[in-house]
Enzyme design. Structure first.
Site, short mmCIF file in Angstrom:
data_model
loop_
_atom_site.label_atom_id
_atom_site.label_comp_id
_atom_site.label_asym_id
_atom_site.label_seq_id
_atom_site.Cartn_x
_atom_site.Cartn_y
_atom_site.Cartn_z
N GLU A 1 40.32 45.57 42.61
CA GLU A 1 40.19 45.62 41.16
C GLU A 1 39.61 44.31 40.63
OE1 GLU A 1 43.14 43.97 38.36
OE2 GLU A 1 43.87 46.04 38.36
N ASP B 1 40.39 52.62 41.49
CA ASP B 1 39.82 51.94 40.33
C ASP B 1 39.01 50.74 40.77
OD1 ASP B 1 42.15 50.50 41.06
OD2 ASP B 1 42.46 49.79 39.00
#
Length: 350
Positions: A61, A118
């Site tokens: 991330e 993500d």
């Protein structure tokens, strides 16, 4: 056709989709001085973004955020440095996705090889944008490889919906008695059209639409807020064995909706009413007791509420939101992403 020729074709498609590599140079949406301040605090040796609020680790991330912010600041040299660490230290799985965590105090540094989708999305999205604007076909090809792996491994159909698993392992219906489990904050809405240009599939638009619908439908507690971890085995419920909270994950949801161009003021109004206190600080909730777990007043968190207020009722951002000074990694990252968004899409908020 060879895999390499497929990726090269994808690179050409992205150039066509975005208007070609001869388009005007990208305008910096993050001020170079703000990027330099961020870089000085969070960009470590060798290109790793340091999460100083989480024991100094690095993760996919953070690398994705770092790539995106360097791109938005127009700093190609820093982008390349962050990409070097990402591809050499995290892209070590055999499926084209990134290991989620890198710990400087552990040997080996990667102790959990699972991915975080993500992070994968953010990395691919930043690479695609930089590849298009900086005429770097190698970035575009790398982005296409990650997008293809996400399609193959992490995007699933369940209950009539297209879902993004939080990781390839541990969240699917076959992995858990309450699976599939999702994290609604992993829907990086702005990335999906770009992923579709890289590796065309109807799943990207389905993911966009179903993510929007799910976030609208998932309402826990009196505040009617989403949760960080949600079981979709049947009707949405809090996932077993994971924190029952509207927490540090979920607070990103309205920022991702806004940056992704989701024009749903009713949803933003509900989120704003549930998560903002009178001073625009963000309230985190323990959803098992419906009690406030923490109140976050860092400008990097509060800017999310300020932007929602601007979109909903025209309130101009206060001076504390418009000026950037790095604090901790996570709120500082959100602060720059928020400023970049209003600079590009809502200058009337400034």
């Amino acid at each position: 056709m060879s895999r390499r020729r497929i990726l090269a074709a994808a690179a050409g498609l992205v150039c066509l989709f975005f208007g070609g590599i001869t388009a005007e140079a990208q305008q910096a949406m993050v001020k170079p001085t703000d990027w330099l301040a961020y870089k000085a605090k969070f960009l470590g040796p060798g290109g790793r973004i340091i999460d100083d609020g989480n024991g100094g680790i690095s993760h996919s991330e953070g690398q994705g955020y770092g790539l995106l912010l360097a791109y938005l600041a127009g700093n190609a040299a820093d982008f390349e440095q962050i990409w070097y660490f990402t591809r050499t230290e995290l892209l070590i799985r055999d499926d084209g996705l990134a290991a989620w965590s890198w710990n400087p105090g552990a040997t080996p540094h990667v102790t959990d090889i699972n991915d975080a989708t993500d992070g994968d999305l953010l990395i691919a999205y930043a690479l695609a944008q930089a590849g298009k604007d900086w005429s770097r076909s190698d970035y575009t090809e790398a982005a296409a490889k990650i997008a293809g792996a996400l399609l193959d491994k992490a995007i699933v159909r369940s209950g009539g919906r297209t879902l993004l698993l939080p990781g390839v392992s541990g969240f699917a219906a076959a992995d858990r008695s309450d699976g599939p489990v999702i994290n609604p904050s992993y829907w990086v809405f702005e990335a999906f059209p770009v992923m579709n240009a890289l590796v065309p599939s109807t799943k990207w638009q389905e993911l966009f639409d179903d993510g929007h619908r799910l976030i609208s439908q998932i309402q826990f507690g009196p505040q009617k807020l989403p949760a960080d971890w949600v079981s979709l085995r049947r009707q949405p419920k809090l996932a077993d064995g994971l924190p029952f909270e509207f927490g540090y994950n979920s607070l990103r949801i309205p920022l991702y909706l806004m940056r992704g161009g989701v024009d749903d003021k009713a949803l933003l109004a509900r989120l704003h009413a549930g998560m903002a206190d009178a001073s625009s600080s963000i309230r985190l909730y323990d959803l098992s007791s419906n009690s406030v777990k923490a109140t976050l007043d860092d400008p990097g968190y509060r800017i999310i509420n300020h932007i929602m207020a601007c979109i909903l009722d025209g309130s101009v951002l206060p001076a504390t939101a418009k000026s950037f000074a790095p604090t901790l990694y996570f709120p500082s990252t959100l602060h720059l992403l928020g400023l970049a968004y209003v600079t590009e899409k809502h200058p009337e908020c400034l």
